[in-house]
Design an enzyme around this catalytic site. Structure first.
Site, PDB file in Angstrom:
ATOM      1  N   GLN A 178      35.721  62.976  -0.874  1.00  0.00           N
ATOM      2  CA  GLN A 178      36.673  62.184  -0.076  1.00  0.00           C
ATOM      3  C   GLN A 178      38.029  62.067  -0.766  1.00  0.00           C
ATOM      4  O   GLN A 178      39.041  61.786  -0.106  1.00  0.00           O
ATOM      5  CB  GLN A 178      36.121  60.777   0.175  1.00  0.00           C
ATOM      6  CG  GLN A 178      34.879  60.743   1.043  1.00  0.00           C
ATOM      7  CD  GLN A 178      35.132  61.171   2.483  1.00  0.00           C
ATOM      8  OE1 GLN A 178      36.262  61.178   2.967  1.00  0.00           O
ATOM      9  NE2 GLN A 178      34.076  61.525   3.178  1.00  0.00           N
ATOM     10  N   THR A 236      25.566  86.171  -1.124  1.00  0.00           N
ATOM     11  CA  THR A 236      26.853  86.731  -0.699  1.00  0.00           C
ATOM     12  C   THR A 236      27.796  85.608  -0.293  1.00  0.00           C
ATOM     13  O   THR A 236      27.413  84.700   0.445  1.00  0.00           O
ATOM     14  CB  THR A 236      26.633  87.714   0.475  1.00  0.00           C
ATOM     15  OG1 THR A 236      25.748  88.729   0.034  1.00  0.00           O
ATOM     16  CG2 THR A 236      27.950  88.333   0.932  1.00  0.00           C
ATOM     17  N   CYS A 324      26.693  60.314   8.261  1.00  0.00           N
ATOM     18  CA  CYS A 324      25.366  60.868   7.974  1.00  0.00           C
ATOM     19  C   CYS A 324      24.277  59.853   8.307  1.00  0.00           C
ATOM     20  O   CYS A 324      23.160  60.232   8.600  1.00  0.00           O
ATOM     21  CB  CYS A 324      25.243  61.253   6.504  1.00  0.00           C
ATOM     22  SG  CYS A 324      26.763  61.817   5.769  1.00  0.00           S
TER      23      CYS A 324
HETATM   24  N1  PLP Z   1      29.982  63.383  -0.772  1.00  0.00           N
HETATM   25  C1  PLP Z   1      30.714  62.562  -0.014  1.00  0.00           C
HETATM   26  C2  PLP Z   1      31.445  61.429  -0.666  1.00  0.00           C
HETATM   27  C3  PLP Z   1      30.814  62.760   1.368  1.00  0.00           C
HETATM   28  O1  PLP Z   1      31.549  61.926   2.105  1.00  0.00           O
HETATM   29  C4  PLP Z   1      30.108  63.843   1.951  1.00  0.00           C
HETATM   30  C5  PLP Z   1      30.137  64.056   3.417  1.00  0.00           C
HETATM   31  O2  PLP Z   1      30.224  63.129   4.190  1.00  0.00           O
HETATM   32  C6  PLP Z   1      29.365  64.689   1.116  1.00  0.00           C
HETATM   33  C7  PLP Z   1      29.316  64.428  -0.237  1.00  0.00           C
HETATM   34  C8  PLP Z   1      28.598  65.855   1.671  1.00  0.00           C
HETATM   35  O3  PLP Z   1      29.470  66.923   1.964  1.00  0.00           O
HETATM   36  P1  PLP Z   1      29.023  68.084   2.991  1.00  0.00           P
HETATM   37  O4  PLP Z   1      29.055  67.481   4.362  1.00  0.00           O
HETATM   38  O5  PLP Z   1      30.064  69.153   2.802  1.00  0.00           O
HETATM   39  O6  PLP Z   1      27.678  68.540   2.585  1.00  0.00           O
END
Ligand code: PLP
Length: 386
Positions: A178, A236, A324
């Site tokens: 972030q 790859t 998430c």
């Molecule tokens: N770390 C943080 C602080 C995030 O906000 C996120 C995604 O929301 C991630 C890791 C994970 O990244 P990615 O969606 O590229 O796997």
């Protein structure tokens, strides 16, 4: 046309990145490991991107490992740094507010016999470096503390923690997913050994990321089957995704400061107007230093999910807690770790601004928030009307 205020979840492609991706998809289809001209063209794209990402981080290009995104970068850092020689008996320090990518990797280490300390944070969502110092043990091998939190935007004292890590000869990883593009991500002044990035938070597509690995750091790969990325990440390379990440990094170096200042004005105006128009709203990050694009607010007597849905129907994309975990019934682990009650955590909404937002959109959003909040409270059997 929906107005998008969920840039901490993901970002739309910028025009420059879109042009880069379509050019690379069309013209650079070779396998970067092939020795013919088509392969060389693809390799050139990957290495150009590596230089841009390295420049954004003030690193050497050889210290950049391309991955599939933030989750893989975090896993590679946390698991890869602890596993050499076996995880059993080793100790890791992290915080209760990390992204699930770090928390999940730590949980895996526990299954492999390691011990993990999850540090508490202040009511503003910030970890105290002295707590990190106090948690150190002779068996500590890794500290992992995120640079900026995805839900509140709270910026963690990375420089202070890195001094403690260095004095104790412990590796220090920071999740910069972030922070990148929103803060200065100079890994030298931050003092980190490992630093994670994700392309899709930087106006580039999903499926690409990077991990800074300081020269000399021993890292065990997570996957096997090829000698790619200095044998740290077999497979790859995702050439268009990596090229896009490089392009995004180049753009950010040029525009980051002015764009962040612009977003801060918009974010402050969003908050001021909501506080003025809607009673019973509080800022979750208190007085913490935070990302200029992020606002985590809680609305007394309102279910965050209900407000998200009402705003979605009105044409605005916002989020309750982390994307998430949206859809999950549990309140945000970050807000709970800051001492909010489950009801307060569930009444929280995250607004996160980005390049496409402007004043007119913010004005329209504030009006929609005020109208939706009033309607939801009218329906609420528990909200006490003034
Ligand atoms: N770390 C943080 C602080 C995030 O906000 C996120 C995604 O929301 C991630 C890791 C994970 O990244 P990615 O969606 O590229 O796997």
């Amino acid at each position: 046309m929906a107005y998008y205020f969920d840039h901490n979840a993901t970002t739309p492609l910028s025009d420059a990145v879109l042009a880069c991706v379509s050019r690379v998809l069309r013209e650079c289809y070779g396998n970067p490991s092939s020795i013919h001209a088509a392969g060389q063209a693809a390799r050139q794209e990957v290495e150009r991107a590596r230089s841009h990402v390295a420049a954004l981080l003030h690193a050497d290009p050889r210290e950049i490992v391309f991955t599939s995104g933030g989750t893989e970068s975090d896993n590679l850092a946390v698991l890869g740094a602890v596993r050499p020689g076996g995880a059993a008996g080793k100790h890791v320090i992290t915080t209760a507010i990390e992204h699930p990518a770090v928390l999940g990797a730590c949980a895996q280490l526990v299954r492999e016999g390691a011990e993990v300390t999850f540090l508490k944070v202040s009511g503003d969502g910030v970890v105290d470096p002295e707590d990190v110092r106090g948690a150190l043990r002779p068996s500590t091998v890794l500290i992992s503390v995120m640079h900026a939190n995805n839900e509140t935007g709270a910026i963690q004292p990375i420089e202070g923690i890195s001094v403690i890590a260095r004095d104790a000869s412990v590796l220090f990883h920071s999740d910069g997913v972030q922070a990148a593009g929103r803060l200065d991500t100079d890994v030298q002044s931050l003092g980190v050994d490992l630093y994670s990035l994700s392309a899709h938070k930087l106006n580039a597509p999903k499926g690409a990321g990077a991990l800074f690995v300081r020269k000399g750091v021993k890292l065990q790969a997570l996957q096997f089957g090829g000698r790619h990325e200095q044998e740290r990440r077999a497979g790859t390379e995702n050439v268009p995704g990596i090229a896009a990440l490089g392009c995004a990094a180049e753009q950010l170096q040029k525009h980051r400061t002015s764009e962040c200042a612009r977003q801060e004005v918009l974010r402050n105006s969003l908050e001021e107007r909501i506080f003025r128009l809607v009673p019973g709203v509080k800022l979750n990050s208190g007085s913490a230093r935070r990302l200029t694009n992020t606002s985590s607010l809680r609305f007394d007597g309102i279910e965050g999910e209900a407000l998200v849905i009402a705003l979605d129907l009105a044409g605005f994309a916002v989020s309750s807690g982390a994307a998430c975990s949206s859809g999950a019934v549990e309140p945000s682990h970050v807000l709970l770790a800051m001492g909010l009650t489950p009801a307060e955590a569930r009444s929280s909404i995250r607004f996160s601004l980005g390049q496409g937002n402007d004043e007119a959109q913010v004005d329209a959003l504030v009006d929609a928030v005020a109208a939706s909040a009033a309607r939801l409270r009218k329906l609420s059997p528990v909200y006490e009307h003034a």
